[in-house]
Design a protein around this motif. Structure first.
Motif, PDB file in Angstrom:
ATOM      1  N   UNK A  81       0.842  -1.191   0.000  1.00  0.00           N
ATOM      2  CA  UNK A  81       0.000   0.000   0.000  1.00  0.00           C
ATOM      3  C   UNK A  81       0.876   1.239   0.000  1.00  0.00           C
ATOM      4  N   UNK A  82       0.400   2.347  -0.539  1.00  0.00           N
ATOM      5  CA  UNK A  82       1.195   3.575  -0.576  1.00  0.00           C
ATOM      6  C   UNK A  82       1.554   4.045   0.835  1.00  0.00           C
ATOM      7  N   UNK A  83       2.790   4.458   1.008  1.00  0.00           N
ATOM      8  CA  UNK A  83       3.224   5.060   2.261  1.00  0.00           C
ATOM      9  C   UNK A  83       3.778   4.124   3.309  1.00  0.00           C
ATOM     10  N   UNK A  84       3.750   2.821   3.067  1.00  0.00           N
ATOM     11  CA  UNK A  84       4.197   1.890   4.104  1.00  0.00           C
ATOM     12  C   UNK A  84       5.683   2.070   4.425  1.00  0.00           C
ATOM     13  N   UNK A  85       6.504   2.304   3.423  1.00  0.00           N
ATOM     14  CA  UNK A  85       7.940   2.503   3.655  1.00  0.00           C
ATOM     15  C   UNK A  85       8.165   3.797   4.423  1.00  0.00           C
ATOM     16  N   UNK A  86       7.546   4.880   3.964  1.00  0.00           N
ATOM     17  CA  UNK A  86       7.724   6.179   4.611  1.00  0.00           C
ATOM     18  C   UNK A  86       7.248   6.153   6.059  1.00  0.00           C
ATOM     19  N   UNK A  87       6.120   5.499   6.305  1.00  0.00           N
ATOM     20  CA  UNK A  87       5.573   5.448   7.651  1.00  0.00           C
ATOM     21  C   UNK A  87       6.509   4.694   8.598  1.00  0.00           C
ATOM     22  N   UNK A  88       6.986   3.530   8.172  1.00  0.00           N
ATOM     23  CA  UNK A  88       7.902   2.753   9.009  1.00  0.00           C
ATOM     24  C   UNK A  88       9.197   3.527   9.244  1.00  0.00           C
ATOM     25  N   UNK A  89       9.758   4.127   8.190  1.00  0.00           N
ATOM     26  CA  UNK A  89      11.016   4.883   8.320  1.00  0.00           C
ATOM     27  C   UNK A  89      10.847   6.077   9.245  1.00  0.00           C
ATOM     28  N   UNK A  90       9.713   6.751   9.159  1.00  0.00           N
ATOM     29  CA  UNK A  90       9.445   7.909  10.028  1.00  0.00           C
ATOM     30  C   UNK A  90       9.410   7.494  11.498  1.00  0.00           C
ATOM     31  N   UNK A  91       8.738   6.402  11.789  1.00  0.00           N
ATOM     32  CA  UNK A  91       8.646   5.906  13.167  1.00  0.00           C
ATOM     33  C   UNK A  91      10.029   5.545  13.696  1.00  0.00           C
ATOM     34  N   UNK A  92      10.814   4.843  12.892  1.00  0.00           N
ATOM     35  CA  UNK A  92      12.150   4.423  13.331  1.00  0.00           C
ATOM     36  C   UNK A  92      13.072   5.626  13.521  1.00  0.00           C
ATOM     37  N   UNK A 133      12.919  -5.793   5.145  1.00  0.00           N
ATOM     38  CA  UNK A 133      13.733  -6.024   6.328  1.00  0.00           C
ATOM     39  C   UNK A 133      14.722  -4.878   6.432  1.00  0.00           C
ATOM     40  N   UNK A 134      14.751  -4.260   7.596  1.00  0.00           N
ATOM     41  CA  UNK A 134      15.638  -3.136   7.854  1.00  0.00           C
ATOM     42  C   UNK A 134      16.601  -3.508   8.974  1.00  0.00           C
ATOM     43  N   UNK A 135      17.862  -3.187   8.796  1.00  0.00           N
ATOM     44  CA  UNK A 135      18.852  -3.341   9.856  1.00  0.00           C
ATOM     45  C   UNK A 135      19.100  -1.943  10.396  1.00  0.00           C
ATOM     46  N   UNK A 136      18.876  -1.767  11.689  1.00  0.00           N
ATOM     47  CA  UNK A 136      19.005  -0.454  12.320  1.00  0.00           C
ATOM     48  C   UNK A 136      19.896  -0.544  13.549  1.00  0.00           C
ATOM     49  N   UNK A 137      20.584   0.545  13.835  1.00  0.00           N
ATOM     50  CA  UNK A 137      21.351   0.644  15.065  1.00  0.00           C
ATOM     51  C   UNK A 137      20.785   1.784  15.898  1.00  0.00           C
ATOM     52  N   UNK A 138      20.882   1.639  17.202  1.00  0.00           N
ATOM     53  CA  UNK A 138      20.381   2.683  18.091  1.00  0.00           C
ATOM     54  C   UNK A 138      20.107   2.123  19.467  1.00  0.00           C
ATOM     55  N   UNK A 139      19.673   2.988  20.342  1.00  0.00           N
ATOM     56  CA  UNK A 139      19.489   2.637  21.746  1.00  0.00           C
ATOM     57  C   UNK A 139      18.108   2.097  22.126  1.00  0.00           C
ATOM     58  N   UNK A 140      17.046   2.331  21.348  1.00  0.00           N
ATOM     59  CA  UNK A 140      15.729   1.832  21.760  1.00  0.00           C
ATOM     60  C   UNK A 140      15.722   0.310  21.930  1.00  0.00           C
ATOM     61  N   UNK A 141      14.925  -0.143  22.880  1.00  0.00           N
ATOM     62  CA  UNK A 141      14.792  -1.582  23.125  1.00  0.00           C
ATOM     63  C   UNK A 141      13.847  -2.194  22.093  1.00  0.00           C
ATOM     64  N   UNK A 142      13.871  -3.511  22.018  1.00  0.00           N
ATOM     65  CA  UNK A 142      12.958  -4.219  21.115  1.00  0.00           C
ATOM     66  C   UNK A 142      11.518  -3.863  21.460  1.00  0.00           C
ATOM     67  N   UNK A 143      11.199  -3.819  22.739  1.00  0.00           N
ATOM     68  CA  UNK A 143       9.843  -3.477  23.174  1.00  0.00           C
ATOM     69  C   UNK A 143       9.427  -2.082  22.737  1.00  0.00           C
ATOM     70  N   UNK A 144      10.330  -1.124  22.834  1.00  0.00           N
ATOM     71  CA  UNK A 144      10.027   0.249  22.401  1.00  0.00           C
ATOM     72  C   UNK A 144       9.760   0.300  20.902  1.00  0.00           C
ATOM     73  N   UNK A 145      10.544  -0.449  20.134  1.00  0.00           N
ATOM     74  CA  UNK A 145      10.356  -0.475  18.685  1.00  0.00           C
ATOM     75  C   UNK A 145       9.026  -1.133  18.337  1.00  0.00           C
ATOM     76  N   UNK A 146       8.725  -2.250  18.983  1.00  0.00           N
ATOM     77  CA  UNK A 146       7.452  -2.940  18.721  1.00  0.00           C
ATOM     78  C   UNK A 146       6.264  -2.031  19.028  1.00  0.00           C
ATOM     79  N   UNK A 147       6.318  -1.355  20.164  1.00  0.00           N
ATOM     80  CA  UNK A 147       5.226  -0.455  20.560  1.00  0.00           C
ATOM     81  C   UNK A 147       5.072   0.687  19.564  1.00  0.00           C
ATOM     82  N   UNK A 148       6.192   1.259  19.134  1.00  0.00           N
ATOM     83  CA  UNK A 148       6.150   2.382  18.193  1.00  0.00           C
ATOM     84  C   UNK A 148       5.592   1.966  16.838  1.00  0.00           C
TER      85      UNK A 148
END
Length: 120
Positions: free
Chosen positions: A13-24, A46-61
Motif C-alpha cells: 500500500x502507498x506510504x508503508x515505507x515512509x511510515x515505518x522509516x518515520x517511526x524508526x 527487512x531493515x537493519x538499524x542501530x540505536x538505543x531503543x529496546x525491542x519493546x520500544x520499537x514494537x510499541x512504536x
C-alpha cells in the motif's frame, strides 16, 4: 551500539515505507541496511538499524502501522547474519536469534497461526 533487524510484511500500500522509516527515525534509530520486495501483492521489507531503543520500544512504536489482515502461516527465516559478527559476538548473536524466534513463536501461538522456522 545495539543492532536490530526489523521486518515489515503486509499487503502493499502507498506510504508503508515512509511510515515505518518515520517511526524508526523518531526513535533515533539509524538505518544501516535494507531489502524490500513485492511478493504477489504483498510487501516485504527487512531493515537493519542501530540505536538505543529496546525491542519493546520499537514494537510499541510500530504497532500503529499493523493491520488486522488474515495470516495463514508465518515463515520465520530471520537471524543475525555474518560469520564475523558471530565470531566477535557469539553470545549476543545467540541471544538475538533465540529472542527473535521466541517472539515469533509467542505471537503465532497467541493468534493460533502455523509457523515454519528455518535456519542454515
Amino acid at each position: 551500539m545495539p543492532e536490530l533487524a526489523i521486518t515489515v510484511l503486509g499487503h502493499d500500500r502507498p506510504g508503508i515505507i515512509a511510515h515505518a522509516a518515520e517511526i524508526l527515525a523518531r526513535l533515533g534509530l539509524n538505518l544501516t541496511d535494507s531489502t524490500m520486495t513485492r511478493l504477489r501483492g504483498h510487501f516485504a521489507m527487512t531493515l537493519i538499524c542501530t540505536g538505543e531503543p529496546t525491542v519493546g520500544e520499537v514494537q510499541t512504536a510500530l504497532e500503529p502501522i499493523t493491520v488486522d489482515e488474515p495470516v495463514d502461516v508465518v515463515y520465520h527465516l530471520a537471524a543475525a547474519v555474518g560469520v564475523r559478527l558471530i565470531v566477535e559476538q557469539p553470545v549476543q548473536t545467540l541471544v538475538t536469534n533465540l529472542r527473535g524466534t521466541e517472539i515469533v513463536l509467542e505471537h503465532c501461538h497467541r493468534f493460533e497461526k502455523r509457523v515454519l522456522v528455518a535456519s542454515t
